[in-house]
Design a protein around this motif. Structure first.
Motif, PDB file in Angstrom:
ATOM      1  N   ASP A   1      -1.231  47.960 -12.511  1.00  0.00           N
ATOM      2  CA  ASP A   1      -0.104  48.698 -13.089  1.00  0.00           C
ATOM      3  C   ASP A   1      -0.303  50.176 -12.765  1.00  0.00           C
ATOM      4  OD1 ASP A   1       1.774  49.996 -14.679  1.00  0.00           O
ATOM      5  OD2 ASP A   1       1.601  48.537 -16.299  1.00  0.00           O
ATOM      6  N   GLN A   2       0.341  50.616 -11.692  1.00  0.00           N
ATOM      7  CA  GLN A   2       0.126  51.985 -11.229  1.00  0.00           C
ATOM      8  C   GLN A   2       0.608  53.025 -12.232  1.00  0.00           C
ATOM      9  OE1 GLN A   2       1.771  52.160  -7.086  1.00  0.00           O
ATOM     10  NE2 GLN A   2      -0.101  53.326  -6.730  1.00  0.00           N
ATOM     11  N   ALA A   3       1.726  52.760 -12.888  1.00  0.00           N
ATOM     12  CA  ALA A   3       2.260  53.738 -13.835  1.00  0.00           C
ATOM     13  C   ALA A   3       1.275  53.968 -14.975  1.00  0.00           C
ATOM     14  CB  ALA A   3       3.613  53.267 -14.375  1.00  0.00           C
ATOM     15  N   VAL A   4       0.727  52.870 -15.514  1.00  0.00           N
ATOM     16  CA  VAL A   4      -0.240  52.994 -16.612  1.00  0.00           C
ATOM     17  C   VAL A   4      -1.542  53.610 -16.114  1.00  0.00           C
ATOM     18  CG1 VAL A   4      -1.559  51.723 -18.333  1.00  0.00           C
ATOM     19  CG2 VAL A   4       0.812  51.096 -17.895  1.00  0.00           C
ATOM     20  N   GLU A   5      -1.905  53.309 -14.876  1.00  0.00           N
ATOM     21  CA  GLU A   5      -3.085  53.950 -14.283  1.00  0.00           C
ATOM     22  C   GLU A   5      -2.893  55.469 -14.257  1.00  0.00           C
ATOM     23  OE1 GLU A   5      -5.436  54.177  -9.970  1.00  0.00           O
ATOM     24  OE2 GLU A   5      -3.987  52.580 -10.345  1.00  0.00           O
ATOM     25  N   ALA A   6      -1.713  55.898 -13.855  1.00  0.00           N
ATOM     26  CA  ALA A   6      -1.431  57.335 -13.818  1.00  0.00           C
ATOM     27  C   ALA A   6      -1.471  57.938 -15.210  1.00  0.00           C
ATOM     28  CB  ALA A   6      -0.062  57.574 -13.176  1.00  0.00           C
ATOM     29  N   GLN A   7      -0.944  57.212 -16.208  1.00  0.00           N
ATOM     30  CA  GLN A   7      -0.982  57.698 -17.586  1.00  0.00           C
ATOM     31  C   GLN A   7      -2.423  57.908 -18.042  1.00  0.00           C
ATOM     32  OE1 GLN A   7       1.252  55.054 -20.128  1.00  0.00           O
ATOM     33  NE2 GLN A   7       2.925  54.923 -18.651  1.00  0.00           N
ATOM     34  N   ALA A   8      -3.286  56.947 -17.713  1.00  0.00           N
ATOM     35  CA  ALA A   8      -4.693  57.074 -18.106  1.00  0.00           C
ATOM     36  C   ALA A   8      -5.337  58.276 -17.424  1.00  0.00           C
ATOM     37  CB  ALA A   8      -5.445  55.790 -17.754  1.00  0.00           C
TER      38      ALA A   8
ATOM     39  N   GLY B   1      -8.230  36.946 -24.103  1.00  0.00           N
ATOM     40  CA  GLY B   1      -8.198  37.389 -22.715  1.00  0.00           C
ATOM     41  C   GLY B   1      -6.929  38.139 -22.383  1.00  0.00           C
ATOM     42  N   ASP B   2      -6.336  38.781 -23.399  1.00  0.00           N
ATOM     43  CA  ASP B   2      -5.075  39.517 -23.231  1.00  0.00           C
ATOM     44  C   ASP B   2      -5.405  40.934 -22.762  1.00  0.00           C
ATOM     45  OD1 ASP B   2      -2.663  40.829 -23.432  1.00  0.00           O
ATOM     46  OD2 ASP B   2      -2.138  39.998 -25.393  1.00  0.00           O
ATOM     47  N   LYS B   3      -5.444  41.104 -21.441  1.00  0.00           N
ATOM     48  CA  LYS B   3      -5.860  42.388 -20.874  1.00  0.00           C
ATOM     49  C   LYS B   3      -4.873  43.515 -21.204  1.00  0.00           C
ATOM     50  CE  LYS B   3      -9.596  40.944 -18.809  1.00  0.00           C
ATOM     51  NZ  LYS B   3     -10.935  41.405 -19.260  1.00  0.00           N
TER      52      LYS B   3
ATOM     53  N   TYR C   1     -10.484  56.132 -22.718  1.00  0.00           N
ATOM     54  CA  TYR C   1      -9.472  56.302 -21.672  1.00  0.00           C
ATOM     55  C   TYR C   1      -9.972  55.765 -20.327  1.00  0.00           C
ATOM     56  CZ  TYR C   1      -6.789  59.350 -24.826  1.00  0.00           C
ATOM     57  OH  TYR C   1      -6.055  59.858 -25.876  1.00  0.00           O
ATOM     58  N   LYS C   2     -11.273  55.878 -20.076  1.00  0.00           N
ATOM     59  CA  LYS C   2     -11.823  55.322 -18.836  1.00  0.00           C
ATOM     60  C   LYS C   2     -11.685  53.799 -18.819  1.00  0.00           C
ATOM     61  CE  LYS C   2     -15.201  58.989 -17.891  1.00  0.00           C
ATOM     62  NZ  LYS C   2     -16.645  59.341 -17.941  1.00  0.00           N
ATOM     63  N   LYS C   3     -11.868  53.172 -19.978  1.00  0.00           N
ATOM     64  CA  LYS C   3     -11.679  51.725 -20.058  1.00  0.00           C
ATOM     65  C   LYS C   3     -10.199  51.378 -19.875  1.00  0.00           C
ATOM     66  CE  LYS C   3     -15.775  50.830 -22.867  1.00  0.00           C
ATOM     67  NZ  LYS C   3     -16.319  50.366 -24.157  1.00  0.00           N
ATOM     68  N   THR C   4      -9.334  52.228 -20.404  1.00  0.00           N
ATOM     69  CA  THR C   4      -7.895  52.046 -20.188  1.00  0.00           C
ATOM     70  C   THR C   4      -7.585  52.105 -18.700  1.00  0.00           C
ATOM     71  OG1 THR C   4      -7.406  53.120 -22.312  1.00  0.00           O
ATOM     72  CG2 THR C   4      -5.612  52.987 -20.732  1.00  0.00           C
ATOM     73  N   LEU C   5      -8.181  53.075 -18.022  1.00  0.00           N
ATOM     74  CA  LEU C   5      -7.960  53.240 -16.593  1.00  0.00           C
ATOM     75  C   LEU C   5      -8.455  52.021 -15.816  1.00  0.00           C
ATOM     76  CD1 LEU C   5      -7.183  54.994 -14.153  1.00  0.00           C
ATOM     77  CD2 LEU C   5      -9.426  56.089 -14.317  1.00  0.00           C
ATOM     78  N   GLN C   6      -9.629  51.539 -16.167  1.00  0.00           N
ATOM     79  CA  GLN C   6     -10.204  50.384 -15.479  1.00  0.00           C
ATOM     80  C   GLN C   6      -9.306  49.155 -15.635  1.00  0.00           C
ATOM     81  OE1 GLN C   6     -13.976  49.181 -17.076  1.00  0.00           O
ATOM     82  NE2 GLN C   6     -14.491  47.867 -15.351  1.00  0.00           N
ATOM     83  N   LEU C   7      -8.809  48.918 -16.847  1.00  0.00           N
ATOM     84  CA  LEU C   7      -7.958  47.754 -17.084  1.00  0.00           C
ATOM     85  C   LEU C   7      -6.606  47.891 -16.398  1.00  0.00           C
ATOM     86  CD1 LEU C   7      -8.774  46.943 -20.804  1.00  0.00           C
ATOM     87  CD2 LEU C   7      -9.084  45.418 -18.860  1.00  0.00           C
TER      88      LEU C   7
ATOM     89  N   ALA D   1      -5.122  48.782 -26.843  1.00  0.00           N
ATOM     90  CA  ALA D   1      -6.060  49.078 -27.928  1.00  0.00           C
ATOM     91  C   ALA D   1      -7.015  50.195 -27.532  1.00  0.00           C
ATOM     92  CB  ALA D   1      -6.832  47.817 -28.309  1.00  0.00           C
ATOM     93  N   TYR D   2      -7.541  50.136 -26.312  1.00  0.00           N
ATOM     94  CA  TYR D   2      -8.421  51.208 -25.849  1.00  0.00           C
ATOM     95  C   TYR D   2      -7.689  52.552 -25.849  1.00  0.00           C
ATOM     96  CZ  TYR D   2     -12.182  48.099 -24.273  1.00  0.00           C
ATOM     97  OH  TYR D   2     -13.227  47.204 -24.225  1.00  0.00           O
ATOM     98  N   SER D   3      -6.461  52.528 -25.400  1.00  0.00           N
ATOM     99  CA  SER D   3      -5.689  53.761 -25.352  1.00  0.00           C
ATOM    100  C   SER D   3      -5.460  54.325 -26.748  1.00  0.00           C
ATOM    101  CB  SER D   3      -4.343  53.477 -24.669  1.00  0.00           C
ATOM    102  OG  SER D   3      -3.591  54.645 -24.551  1.00  0.00           O
ATOM    103  N   ASN D   4      -5.090  53.455 -27.684  1.00  0.00           N
ATOM    104  CA  ASN D   4      -4.864  53.896 -29.060  1.00  0.00           C
ATOM    105  C   ASN D   4      -6.146  54.412 -29.701  1.00  0.00           C
ATOM    106  OD1 ASN D   4      -2.090  53.353 -29.174  1.00  0.00           O
ATOM    107  ND2 ASN D   4      -2.448  51.197 -29.629  1.00  0.00           N
ATOM    108  N   LEU D   5      -7.262  53.784 -29.383  1.00  0.00           N
ATOM    109  CA  LEU D   5      -8.547  54.263 -29.896  1.00  0.00           C
ATOM    110  C   LEU D   5      -8.865  55.647 -29.325  1.00  0.00           C
ATOM    111  CD1 LEU D   5     -10.527  50.906 -29.753  1.00  0.00           C
ATOM    112  CD2 LEU D   5     -10.198  52.312 -31.809  1.00  0.00           C
ATOM    113  N   GLY D   6      -8.546  55.845 -28.058  1.00  0.00           N
ATOM    114  CA  GLY D   6      -8.735  57.167 -27.470  1.00  0.00           C
ATOM    115  C   GLY D   6      -7.912  58.221 -28.180  1.00  0.00           C
ATOM    116  N   ASN D   7      -6.665  57.893 -28.470  1.00  0.00           N
ATOM    117  CA  ASN D   7      -5.786  58.849 -29.149  1.00  0.00           C
ATOM    118  C   ASN D   7      -6.312  59.234 -30.524  1.00  0.00           C
ATOM    119  OD1 ASN D   7      -4.045  58.567 -26.989  1.00  0.00           O
ATOM    120  ND2 ASN D   7      -2.799  57.013 -27.988  1.00  0.00           N
TER     121      ASN D   7
END
Length: 590
Positions: free
Chosen positions: A262-269, A221-223, A250-256, A229-235
């Motif tokens: 985490d607004q900064a990570v949301e912006a990165q996604a 349950g480590d979000k 990347y959409k899953k990254t954004l959702q999480l 992991a989703y982000s790295n898979l996207g890359n």
């Protein structure tokens, strides 16, 4: 009286530990410092305080102080014959040296941790040491790629060998933590194996490892780890040319990132999605996500991220033929680049503005038509912009991301594009979607264990900072004196140590047992004397980073490739035009 002082020292230390576990390392360090001021004759307690204080300063990025206290811990452990303590102190020194860019010395320290752990049959310590050596080689490989890679696509042999060593140590770590049944540690090993294979350009292997990492993150349950992991898979899928799959990850990254608030990570996604949809030539969606990134960057005061969003929006609007909107964002990009000292961005914006003004028929004295904000009414979750009529783009030769649907391309163009992409992989960074300023929870992928208990010294790792070699020279010089008399004098200088009849004999007798064996420190001195100059230097200048920006090199790469591709297309167009003219001049041509 002594009992009261001992209780006071321990109480202060325990409060320091509690605060550090709660994430307040500054207050925790203050309590540990107070405990040192009170002092103790209990050598194990003092060693634990040194270790915790070193770790606290590490988290606070005060690396010279971290080195100082880990050195005290090492000196004390060697003096009292605490081999496990010596191993852990060596590991802590190694991780601190790694972040200072002193990789060869870091390897020596981490290897010392490994050797003693194996000697003592400490499997957990052995696993941590293997993991940390892998981290050092990983960081060294990235650093060398910054300083040595000259021609695009060239991965120097030393970089490749260093990254392969990292992979080997991660594999050994993975094998051991599987034996120990430590699933959390397996997840970290899989993540770092994925990152290393990614740097080596083995994208399919990287995907396999990141999928394993994702599965374990879901188990726990480590979000945050799941999001990485989703982000790295996207890359990785970007480099395999599967932009559609990348967008889904990347959409899953954004959702999480939104679940984690985490607004900064949301912006990165959002930024990653904007660039991915640009590659998919869906410019309306690209604009939608870049606008979301822009809004968050403005909310967080990230001028670097705001500038990059404006650049990307200008490019996307050009691709839609919306020159007025493009000019507005080019101007904003120029203003921000000048403000933050981004010379490359400033020059690019000036070129883009000049060409846009030409396309709009504006002379030197004419007022810009793009003064009004073209995205008023957009919100972070905003709707898609309306499609606008395309204008002629013939004069916009130098703008990035042109609309390529108008250009006839040869079948080999895509192959060339992906070939170029894969050749740039030496510029990657491992945890692309995490900001450089990691918080302890985000650093989990890189750290072997969480914040330690008072009696436990745990190695920790992080991204590189500027080297501070003077402190390490002092550390080595002081550690080089290993004769017993010098050692006794050093013990007397350890802060917080109250020498009494109860511990004096223990210090001296145990010191005798540890007297032989200068190999460790001799090796450190050898590493220090053979230091290469470029390890003392910061990486070459690049576009500044901001908290809302993912890995800058990756998307700058896409822009460079797109620009190169357009240059080649100009040549193709010119050749086609010449051929057409020749055809018209031939007899019988219509």
């Amino acid at each position: 009286m002594n009992y009261r002082m001992e209780a006071s020292c321990l109480e202060l230390a325990l409060e320091g530990e509690r605060l550090c576990k709660a994430g307040d390392f500054k207050a925790g360090a203050a309590f540990f410092e107070a405990a040192v001021q009170v002092g103790t004759e209990d050598l194990k307690t003092l060693s634990a305080i040194y270790s915790q204080l070193g770790n606290a300063y590490f988290y606070l990025k005060e690396y010279s102080k971290a080195l100082e206290y880990h050195k005290h811990d090492l000196t004390l452990a060697r003096t009292i014959g605490d081999r496990i303590g010596e191993a852990k102190a060596s590991g802590n020194l190694g991780n601190t040296l790694k972040i200072l860019g002193q990789f060869d010395e870091a390897v020596v320290c981490c290897q010392r941790h490994l050797d003693i752990s194996q000697e003592q049959g400490d499997k957990i310590g052995e696993a941590r040491a293997l993991y940390n050596i892998g981290n050092v080689y990983h960081a060294k490989g990235k650093h060398l790629s910054w300083n040595m890679a000259q021609d695009p696509g060239y991965l120097p042999q030393e970089v490749k060998e260093t990254l392969q060593k990292a992979s080997e140590y991660y594999e050994r770590n993975l094998s051991l933590v599987k034996e120990l049944g430590d699933r959390a540690a397996q997840g970290r090993a899989y993540g770092n194996l994925g990152n290393t294979q990614y740097l080596l350009g083995n994208f399919s292997e990287a995907i396999a490892f990141h999928k394993e990492r994702l599965a374990i993150a879901k188990e726990f349950g480590d979000k945050a780890a799941e999001r990485r992991a989703y982000s790295n898979l996207g890359n990785a899928h970007i480099f395999l040319g599967r932009f559609d799959i990348s967008a889904e990850y990347y959409k899953k990254t954004l959702q999480l990132s939104r679940q984690l608030k985490d607004q900064a990570v949301e912006a990165q996604a959002c930024y990653s999605l904007g660039n991915t949809y640009t590659l998919l030539q869906d410019y309306e969606k690209a604009i939608e996500y870049h606008l979301k990134h822009l809004v968050i960057a403005q909310e967080l005061g990230d001028r670097v991220g705001e500038g990059r969003a404006c650049w990307s929006l200008g490019n996307a609007y050009v691709s839609l033929g919306s020159h007025e909107q493009a000019l507005h964002f080019a101007r904003k990009h120029l203003e921000i680049s000048q403000e933050i000292g981004d010379r490359t961005g400033e020059l690019t914006a000036q070129v883009n503005m000049a060409q846009l003004r030409t396309a709009l028929g504006l002379g030197p004295g004419d007022e810009d038509v793009g003064m009004a904000c073209p995205y008023s009414g957009y919100e972070a979750q905003g709707a898609r912009p309306k499609r606008v009529q395309r204008n002629s783009m013939d004069s916009l030769d130098l703008l990035k991301f042109p609309s390529e649907k108008k250009i006839n391309r040869t079948p080999s163009d895509e192959e060339c594009f992906f070939d170029l992409l894969s050749k740039f992989q030496s510029n990657r960074m491992d945890d692309q979607r995490c900001p450089l300023e990691e918080c302890p929870s985000e650093a989990a992928e890189a750290a072997a264990t969480p914040v330690p208990a008072l009696e436990e010294r745990i190695p920790h790792s992080s991204l590189m900072a500027s080297p501070q070699t003077e402190e390490f020279f002092d550390l080595i010089a002081s550690s080089q004196s290993r004769r017993l008399d010098d050692q006794r004098a050093n013990v007397g200088n350890l802060p917080g140590l109250r020498i009494t009849h109860n511990n004096l004999g223990h210090l001296c007798m145990e010191g005798d047992a540890q007297e032989p064996g200068d190999e460790f420190f001799n090796m450190l001195m050898k590493c220090q004397s053979s230091r290469i100059d470029d390890q003392r230097c910061a990486p070459p200048d690049s576009i500044p980073r901001g908290p809302t920006m993912p890995d800058e090199d990756f998307f700058s790469l896409i822009q460079r490739v797109q620009a190169k591709r357009m240059d080649e297309q100009r040549v193709d167009l010119a050749s086609a035009q010449e051929e057409a003219e020749e055809e018209q001049q031939r007899p019988g041509s219509s």
